[in-house]
Design an enzyme around this catalytic site. Structure first.
Site, PDB file in Angstrom:
ATOM      1  N   ASP A 127       0.067  -7.623   1.502  1.00  0.00           N
ATOM      2  CA  ASP A 127       0.573  -6.247   1.617  1.00  0.00           C
ATOM      3  C   ASP A 127       2.101  -6.185   1.655  1.00  0.00           C
ATOM      4  O   ASP A 127       2.689  -5.420   2.422  1.00  0.00           O
ATOM      5  CB  ASP A 127      -0.007  -5.548   2.852  1.00  0.00           C
ATOM      6  CG  ASP A 127       0.073  -4.028   2.738  1.00  0.00           C
ATOM      7  OD1 ASP A 127       0.269  -3.521   1.614  1.00  0.00           O
ATOM      8  OD2 ASP A 127      -0.056  -3.334   3.773  1.00  0.00           O
ATOM      9  N   LEU A 170      -3.463 -26.107   0.111  1.00  0.00           N
ATOM     10  CA  LEU A 170      -3.458 -27.393   0.800  1.00  0.00           C
ATOM     11  C   LEU A 170      -4.728 -28.186   0.503  1.00  0.00           C
ATOM     12  O   LEU A 170      -4.686 -29.385   0.250  1.00  0.00           O
ATOM     13  CB  LEU A 170      -3.298 -27.180   2.307  1.00  0.00           C
ATOM     14  CG  LEU A 170      -3.258 -28.422   3.192  1.00  0.00           C
ATOM     15  CD1 LEU A 170      -2.117 -29.347   2.769  1.00  0.00           C
ATOM     16  CD2 LEU A 170      -3.096 -28.013   4.654  1.00  0.00           C
ATOM     17  N   GLY A 171      -5.875 -27.503   0.531  1.00  0.00           N
ATOM     18  CA  GLY A 171      -7.136 -28.166   0.198  1.00  0.00           C
ATOM     19  C   GLY A 171      -7.876 -28.722   1.393  1.00  0.00           C
ATOM     20  O   GLY A 171      -8.429 -29.822   1.328  1.00  0.00           O
ATOM     21  N   HIS A 211       0.817  -1.219   0.000  1.00  0.00           N
ATOM     22  CA  HIS A 211       0.000   0.000   0.000  1.00  0.00           C
ATOM     23  C   HIS A 211       0.852   1.271   0.000  1.00  0.00           C
ATOM     24  O   HIS A 211       0.357   2.348  -0.321  1.00  0.00           O
ATOM     25  CB  HIS A 211      -0.999  -0.001   1.169  1.00  0.00           C
ATOM     26  CG  HIS A 211      -0.397   0.282   2.519  1.00  0.00           C
ATOM     27  ND1 HIS A 211      -0.125  -0.706   3.444  1.00  0.00           N
ATOM     28  CD2 HIS A 211      -0.045   1.435   3.114  1.00  0.00           C
ATOM     29  CE1 HIS A 211       0.369  -0.158   4.536  1.00  0.00           C
ATOM     30  NE2 HIS A 211       0.432   1.147   4.359  1.00  0.00           N
ATOM     31  N   GLY A 250     -11.642 -25.988   7.893  1.00  0.00           N
ATOM     32  CA  GLY A 250     -11.727 -26.326   9.300  1.00  0.00           C
ATOM     33  C   GLY A 250     -11.790 -25.104  10.170  1.00  0.00           C
ATOM     34  O   GLY A 250     -12.173 -24.021   9.726  1.00  0.00           O
ATOM     35  N   LEU A 298      -4.276  -0.076  15.049  1.00  0.00           N
ATOM     36  CA  LEU A 298      -5.654   0.190  15.444  1.00  0.00           C
ATOM     37  C   LEU A 298      -5.628   1.433  16.310  1.00  0.00           C
ATOM     38  O   LEU A 298      -4.896   1.499  17.292  1.00  0.00           O
ATOM     39  CB  LEU A 298      -6.239  -0.982  16.239  1.00  0.00           C
ATOM     40  CG  LEU A 298      -6.586  -2.252  15.469  1.00  0.00           C
ATOM     41  CD1 LEU A 298      -7.220  -3.268  16.416  1.00  0.00           C
ATOM     42  CD2 LEU A 298      -7.535  -1.961  14.325  1.00  0.00           C
ATOM     43  N   SER A 355       4.614   2.468   7.958  1.00  0.00           N
ATOM     44  CA  SER A 355       4.311   1.315   7.116  1.00  0.00           C
ATOM     45  C   SER A 355       5.526   0.915   6.287  1.00  0.00           C
ATOM     46  O   SER A 355       6.122   1.746   5.602  1.00  0.00           O
ATOM     47  CB  SER A 355       3.144   1.631   6.182  1.00  0.00           C
ATOM     48  OG  SER A 355       1.952   1.762   6.905  1.00  0.00           O
ATOM     49  N   GLY A 370       3.083   6.443   8.251  1.00  0.00           N
ATOM     50  CA  GLY A 370       4.430   6.636   7.708  1.00  0.00           C
ATOM     51  C   GLY A 370       5.391   5.550   8.152  1.00  0.00           C
ATOM     52  O   GLY A 370       6.446   5.358   7.550  1.00  0.00           O
ATOM     53  N   THR A 375       3.033  -2.719   9.510  1.00  0.00           N
ATOM     54  CA  THR A 375       2.062  -2.566   8.428  1.00  0.00           C
ATOM     55  C   THR A 375       0.773  -1.871   8.804  1.00  0.00           C
ATOM     56  O   THR A 375       0.128  -1.265   7.954  1.00  0.00           O
ATOM     57  CB  THR A 375       1.730  -3.946   7.817  1.00  0.00           C
ATOM     58  OG1 THR A 375       0.974  -3.776   6.640  1.00  0.00           O
ATOM     59  CG2 THR A 375       0.934  -4.803   8.795  1.00  0.00           C
ATOM     60  N   ALA A 376       0.337  -1.915  10.061  1.00  0.00           N
ATOM     61  CA  ALA A 376      -0.975  -1.347  10.387  1.00  0.00           C
ATOM     62  C   ALA A 376      -1.075  -1.066  11.877  1.00  0.00           C
ATOM     63  O   ALA A 376      -0.314  -1.585  12.691  1.00  0.00           O
ATOM     64  CB  ALA A 376      -2.092  -2.313   9.978  1.00  0.00           C
TER      65      ALA A 376
END
Length: 448
Positions: free
Chosen positions: A135, A265-266, A105, A269, A229, A210, A208, A226-227
């Site tokens: 990101d 992985l497939g 970003h 859960g 709250l 980030s 800044g 990165t972020a």
């Protein structure tokens, strides 16, 4: 007062360690004043400031009163290109090749990228590759000289309570250092990124920061900030960083392919809870409980079964299903993975080779009424509409971007190939069961 109290507690805690035994430079050479300065003098030259320029599309809805004057066929939106500037941080991980890791970003949409070293030296940079889902972006400094790289540590070795230091360029002030501890590990479900397995820290991280570095007291990189709250983008002591292990796996693919070729992985859960552990008589408190193994998947070929609990990946403990999902999604296609599984109380290792993530397809090839939609398998079940053209047939039927097709004529679909098979066998009217946010609805298609 709180800041002073924290400083006293932190320094008292640090002094409880033996610097000689831990090989951590807590003290200066001249006296025994507690300090992290020697470590930071080694590390901070590897953390850079990033400034970007570019232009982005801005969409504005045209008021109905104006559309009345220009006719019913006039566009509902106006699209304009507007210039932007941005600031962020980055970390040099390879001085010889000039590789810099930052957040996607920070550089998204940039046509010019300028990297500034701690000493003020500036270089142009180009994008090697990006991964918007996690990101992460990898840059290469052009004609770089006298660069310093950072030593990368293992984020899997972190524990809650470990001291960490955040380095970045908050609010464009220039390089800034803050300290704190690891508040939590494996944070997910925040809605910040599609792939989340964050380190949470109370080290001050602001706008800044980030793309900046989260390092241990030994100066090893263990996260990319990165972020946060916080109200109005301000710091309240809850910041998040992408673990270095995850970053390295992604960067290796960006260097090799210029993109991330995500492995699958497939399995489906949820987290191993105390109730599940008790019901299955398992001696484990954390892990990823497998509720379903998808047919013809990598997990099925390796012999995994519903009811298995994955407790480790390549010898490293799995905390939750989201933790497992994030690790798998950052590994490349065809990568061999060793999964440690609890089955009927016994611990067994399985060797799994990850399969390729199903590519997005144009939905018109599946059904004419879906013209204009692009589809891809959804990790949590169903088929996701990743893109939708305005005014297309699919849009006129009422479909929206980010809708998830859960079933066709009451038959569940969990991949594009399953959706194709069900639509091929359907006759006449087709009823799609759609999950839209927290609601569920049915849409009826014709013309198959």
């Amino acid at each position: 007062m709180r800041i002073k109290l924290f400083s006293v507690i932190a320094l008292t805690s640090l002094l409880a360690f033996s610097p000689a035994q831990a090989n951590i430079p807590f003290f200066s050479d001249k006296d025994e004043t507690p300090t992290l300065a020697p470590m930071l003098e080694e590390v901070t030259p590897a953390v850079v400031n990033i400034s970007v320029k570019g232009s982005r599309e801005v969409r504005q809805r045209v008021p109905d009163m104006f559309r009345f004057f220009f006719g019913p066929n006039s566009p509902r939106e106006q699209v304009q290109e507007r210039p932007f500037r941005g600031l962020g941080s980055g970390v040099i991980i390879d001085a010889d090749k000039g590789y810099v890791v930052t957040n996607n970003h920070v550089i998204d949409g940039a046509s010019e990228i300028l990297v500034t070293l701690k000493d003020g030296t500036q270089f142009d940079a180009e994008v090697i590759g990006t991964d918007a889902n996690s990101d992460i972006a990898l840059l290469k400094i052009k004609d770089g000289e006298n660069l310093t790289e950072i030593e990368i540590g293992k984020s899997s070795d972190l524990r809650v309570g470990d001291f960490v230091v955040a380095i970045g360029n908050p609010f464009g002030l220039g390089q800034t250092v803050t300290s704190g501890i690891v508040s939590a590990l494996g944070r997910s479900g925040l809605g910040i990124e599609e792939i989340e397995n964050f380190i949470q820290t109370d080290a001050a991280i602001n706008s800044g920061n980030s793309g900046g570095a989260l390092v241990t007291l030994k100066g090893k990189l263990i996260g990319i900030n990165t972020a946060i709250l916080g109200p109005n983008g301000g710091n309240i002591g809850i910041g998040f960083a992408i673990p270095s292990d995850m970053m390295q796996a992604l960067v290796q693919q960006l260097i090799e392919f210029g993109e991330v070729r995500r492995g699958v992985l497939g399995v489906r859960g949820n987290d191993l809870t105390a109730d599940i552990a008790e019901a299955l008589n398992l001696d484990a408190k954390q892990g990823a409980f497998i509720a379903e193994v998808l047919p013809d998947s990598a997990a099925a070929e390796a012999g995994l079964q519903s009811g298995d609990v994955i407790i480790a990946v390549n010898g490293e403990k799995v905390r939750s299903f989201a933790d497992l999902s994030a690790r798998v999604k950052t590994m490349g296609v065809g990568k061999p993975v060793r999964l440690t599984v609890l089955r009927d109380g016994d611990k067994t290792d399985f060797e799994v080779t990850l399969s390729a993530e199903e590519a997005a397809v144009e939905a018109a090839t599946l059904h004419p009424a879906l013209e204009g939609a692009t589809l891809a398998a959804n990790e949590d079940g169903g088929v996701l509409i990743t893109e939708l053209l305005e005014g297309s047939m699919a849009a006129r039927y009422g479909l929206r971007e980010d809708d998830i097709i859960m079933a066709v004529n009451r038959q569940a679909v969990n991949s594009v190939s399953e959706l194709r098979n069900v639509l091929d066998s359907a006759r006449g009217v087709v009823a799609l069961n759609i999950r839209r946010g927290d609601s569920s609805l049915y849409l009826v298609l014709r013309g198959g």
